[in-house]
Design a protein around this motif. Structure first.
Motif, PDB file in Angstrom:
ATOM      1  N   LEU A  74      -5.887   8.544  -6.698  1.00 42.48           N
ATOM      2  CA  LEU A  74      -6.307   7.943  -5.426  1.00 42.48           C
ATOM      3  C   LEU A  74      -5.081   7.494  -4.641  1.00 42.48           C
ATOM      4  O   LEU A  74      -4.196   6.829  -5.182  1.00 42.48           O
ATOM      5  CB  LEU A  74      -7.236   6.758  -5.668  1.00 42.48           C
ATOM      6  CG  LEU A  74      -8.598   7.083  -6.270  1.00 42.48           C
ATOM      7  CD1 LEU A  74      -9.356   5.793  -6.581  1.00 42.48           C
ATOM      8  CD2 LEU A  74      -9.407   7.958  -5.326  1.00 42.48           C
ATOM      9  N   ILE A  75      -5.052   7.830  -3.382  1.00 40.59           N
ATOM     10  CA  ILE A  75      -3.908   7.510  -2.528  1.00 40.59           C
ATOM     11  C   ILE A  75      -4.355   6.550  -1.436  1.00 40.59           C
ATOM     12  O   ILE A  75      -5.373   6.750  -0.790  1.00 40.59           O
ATOM     13  CB  ILE A  75      -3.338   8.787  -1.858  1.00 40.59           C
ATOM     14  CG1 ILE A  75      -3.015   9.855  -2.889  1.00 40.59           C
ATOM     15  CG2 ILE A  75      -2.138   8.448  -0.985  1.00 40.59           C
ATOM     16  CD1 ILE A  75      -1.880   9.527  -3.806  1.00 40.59           C
ATOM     17  N   GLY A  76      -3.590   5.471  -1.225  1.00 40.39           N
ATOM     18  CA  GLY A  76      -3.794   4.612  -0.065  1.00 40.39           C
ATOM     19  C   GLY A  76      -4.810   3.500  -0.198  1.00 40.39           C
ATOM     20  O   GLY A  76      -5.056   2.791   0.766  1.00 40.39           O
ATOM     21  N   VAL A  77      -5.418   3.326  -1.375  1.00 35.55           N
ATOM     22  CA  VAL A  77      -6.416   2.265  -1.534  1.00 35.55           C
ATOM     23  C   VAL A  77      -5.783   0.904  -1.266  1.00 35.55           C
ATOM     24  O   VAL A  77      -6.278   0.112  -0.463  1.00 35.55           O
ATOM     25  CB  VAL A  77      -7.057   2.298  -2.939  1.00 35.55           C
ATOM     26  CG1 VAL A  77      -7.959   1.099  -3.145  1.00 35.55           C
ATOM     27  CG2 VAL A  77      -7.829   3.594  -3.139  1.00 35.55           C
ATOM     28  N   LEU A  78      -4.674   0.629  -1.922  1.00 33.04           N
ATOM     29  CA  LEU A  78      -3.995  -0.662  -1.723  1.00 33.04           C
ATOM     30  C   LEU A  78      -3.486  -0.812  -0.297  1.00 33.04           C
ATOM     31  O   LEU A  78      -3.549  -1.893   0.284  1.00 33.04           O
ATOM     32  CB  LEU A  78      -2.834  -0.815  -2.694  1.00 33.04           C
ATOM     33  CG  LEU A  78      -3.212  -0.922  -4.160  1.00 33.04           C
ATOM     34  CD1 LEU A  78      -1.959  -1.030  -5.014  1.00 33.04           C
ATOM     35  CD2 LEU A  78      -4.115  -2.094  -4.400  1.00 33.04           C
ATOM     36  N   SER A  79      -2.993   0.263   0.250  1.00 30.94           N
ATOM     37  CA  SER A  79      -2.475   0.221   1.614  1.00 30.94           C
ATOM     38  C   SER A  79      -3.565  -0.160   2.604  1.00 30.94           C
ATOM     39  O   SER A  79      -3.352  -1.000   3.486  1.00 30.94           O
ATOM     40  CB  SER A  79      -1.885   1.582   1.971  1.00 30.94           C
ATOM     41  OG  SER A  79      -1.485   1.600   3.312  1.00 30.94           O
ATOM     42  N   ARG A  80      -4.734   0.424   2.454  1.00 33.64           N
ATOM     43  CA  ARG A  80      -5.832   0.119   3.367  1.00 33.64           C
ATOM     44  C   ARG A  80      -6.278  -1.333   3.235  1.00 33.64           C
ATOM     45  O   ARG A  80      -6.491  -2.020   4.224  1.00 33.64           O
ATOM     46  CB  ARG A  80      -6.998   1.074   3.134  1.00 33.64           C
ATOM     47  CG  ARG A  80      -6.750   2.408   3.816  1.00 33.64           C
ATOM     48  CD  ARG A  80      -7.933   3.339   3.672  1.00 33.64           C
ATOM     49  NE  ARG A  80      -7.394   4.499   2.956  1.00 33.64           N
ATOM     50  CZ  ARG A  80      -7.928   5.064   1.893  1.00 33.64           C
ATOM     51  NH1 ARG A  80      -9.046   4.634   1.411  1.00 33.64           N
ATOM     52  NH2 ARG A  80      -7.352   6.082   1.337  1.00 33.64           N
ATOM     53  N   ILE A  81      -6.431  -1.785   2.005  1.00 35.59           N
ATOM     54  CA  ILE A  81      -6.862  -3.173   1.802  1.00 35.59           C
ATOM     55  C   ILE A  81      -5.778  -4.134   2.282  1.00 35.59           C
ATOM     56  O   ILE A  81      -6.072  -5.148   2.917  1.00 35.59           O
ATOM     57  CB  ILE A  81      -7.244  -3.414   0.331  1.00 35.59           C
ATOM     58  CG1 ILE A  81      -8.501  -2.610   0.007  1.00 35.59           C
ATOM     59  CG2 ILE A  81      -7.467  -4.901   0.063  1.00 35.59           C
ATOM     60  CD1 ILE A  81      -8.898  -2.610  -1.448  1.00 35.59           C
ATOM     61  N   SER A  82      -4.515  -3.811   2.025  1.00 33.31           N
ATOM     62  CA  SER A  82      -3.409  -4.649   2.495  1.00 33.31           C
ATOM     63  C   SER A  82      -3.410  -4.775   4.011  1.00 33.31           C
ATOM     64  O   SER A  82      -3.157  -5.849   4.562  1.00 33.31           O
ATOM     65  CB  SER A  82      -2.060  -4.064   2.065  1.00 33.31           C
ATOM     66  OG  SER A  82      -1.927  -4.063   0.689  1.00 33.31           O
ATOM     67  N   SER A  83      -3.681  -3.690   4.686  1.00 35.44           N
ATOM     68  CA  SER A  83      -3.701  -3.705   6.150  1.00 35.44           C
ATOM     69  C   SER A  83      -4.792  -4.623   6.680  1.00 35.44           C
ATOM     70  O   SER A  83      -4.574  -5.393   7.623  1.00 35.44           O
ATOM     71  CB  SER A  83      -3.917  -2.291   6.698  1.00 35.44           C
ATOM     72  OG  SER A  83      -2.836  -1.465   6.349  1.00 35.44           O
TER      73      SER A  83
ATOM     74  N   ILE B 231      -3.616 -12.839   5.798  1.00 33.57           N
ATOM     75  CA  ILE B 231      -3.806 -13.202   4.400  1.00 33.57           C
ATOM     76  C   ILE B 231      -2.713 -12.527   3.589  1.00 33.57           C
ATOM     77  O   ILE B 231      -2.609 -11.300   3.552  1.00 33.57           O
ATOM     78  CB  ILE B 231      -5.200 -12.752   3.897  1.00 33.57           C
ATOM     79  CG1 ILE B 231      -6.291 -13.452   4.707  1.00 33.57           C
ATOM     80  CG2 ILE B 231      -5.351 -13.044   2.401  1.00 33.57           C
ATOM     81  CD1 ILE B 231      -7.684 -12.921   4.452  1.00 33.57           C
ATOM     82  N   GLY B 232      -1.878 -13.355   2.956  1.00 32.33           N
ATOM     83  CA  GLY B 232      -0.815 -12.829   2.119  1.00 32.33           C
ATOM     84  C   GLY B 232      -1.359 -12.359   0.785  1.00 32.33           C
ATOM     85  O   GLY B 232      -2.417 -12.794   0.340  1.00 32.33           O
ATOM     86  N   ILE B 233      -0.636 -11.455   0.131  1.00 33.90           N
ATOM     87  CA  ILE B 233      -1.098 -10.939  -1.143  1.00 33.90           C
ATOM     88  C   ILE B 233       0.020 -10.917  -2.179  1.00 33.90           C
ATOM     89  O   ILE B 233       1.197 -10.935  -1.853  1.00 33.90           O
ATOM     90  CB  ILE B 233      -1.684  -9.518  -1.017  1.00 33.90           C
ATOM     91  CG1 ILE B 233      -0.613  -8.557  -0.514  1.00 33.90           C
ATOM     92  CG2 ILE B 233      -2.918  -9.518  -0.153  1.00 33.90           C
ATOM     93  CD1 ILE B 233      -0.989  -7.105  -0.627  1.00 33.90           C
ATOM     94  N   PHE B 234      -0.396 -10.869  -3.411  1.00 38.92           N
ATOM     95  CA  PHE B 234       0.463 -10.687  -4.568  1.00 38.92           C
ATOM     96  C   PHE B 234      -0.266  -9.655  -5.415  1.00 38.92           C
ATOM     97  O   PHE B 234      -1.361  -9.909  -5.895  1.00 38.92           O
ATOM     98  CB  PHE B 234       0.601 -12.022  -5.305  1.00 38.92           C
ATOM     99  CG  PHE B 234       1.378 -11.948  -6.588  1.00 38.92           C
ATOM    100  CD1 PHE B 234       2.756 -12.035  -6.578  1.00 38.92           C
ATOM    101  CD2 PHE B 234       0.724 -11.817  -7.791  1.00 38.92           C
ATOM    102  CE1 PHE B 234       3.466 -11.988  -7.762  1.00 38.92           C
ATOM    103  CE2 PHE B 234       1.420 -11.771  -8.978  1.00 38.92           C
ATOM    104  CZ  PHE B 234       2.802 -11.856  -8.962  1.00 38.92           C
TER     105      PHE B 234
END
Length: 114
Positions: free
Chosen positions: A70-79, A86-89
């Motif tokens: 899977l590509i981009g799942v984290l990127s989409r949620i981060s955006s 909302i900051g993330i770790f």
């Protein structure tokens, strides 16, 4: 995609060693590099002896197993989270991609995802 919110606070710790850690706790995530050992755990389970610690993190996770292809799942949620300030770790495990974020920062809403 289902997301589960955790109903307790987390602490991110920098620790000197792993001696005395109760690894049977419900949630312990250890990370070790050539520079440090980090521990993410429920605040109530955080060790007393820490080099540094940051309390007050909230978290959620994507339920199920995410395939490595899977590509981009984290990127989409981060955006989406970034748009809401909302900051993330982020924390990743073999089965899941997880992220965390502080419960509050100067009045802005912060939550986590992990």
């Amino acid at each position: 995609m289902d997301i589960k919110k955790f109903d307790f606070d987390f602490t991110v710790c920098k620790i000197a060693d792993t001696n005395g850690l109760a690894l049977d706790r419900e949630f312990y995530f250890l990370g070790r590099t050539d520079e440090e050992i980090s521990l993410v755990c429920k605040t109530e389970d955080a060790p007393v002896e820490c080099i540094e610690r940051d309390d007050g993190w909230r978290a959620f996770r994507i339920e199920g197993t995410l395939d490595f292809s899977l590509i981009g799942v984290l990127s989409r949620i981060s955006s989406i989270l970034a748009e809401e300030r909302i900051g993330i770790f982020a924390i990743s495990t073999f089965n899941l991609t997880r992220r965390k974020s502080p419960a509050s920062t100067g009045g802005e809403m912060n939550c986590g995802f992990f």
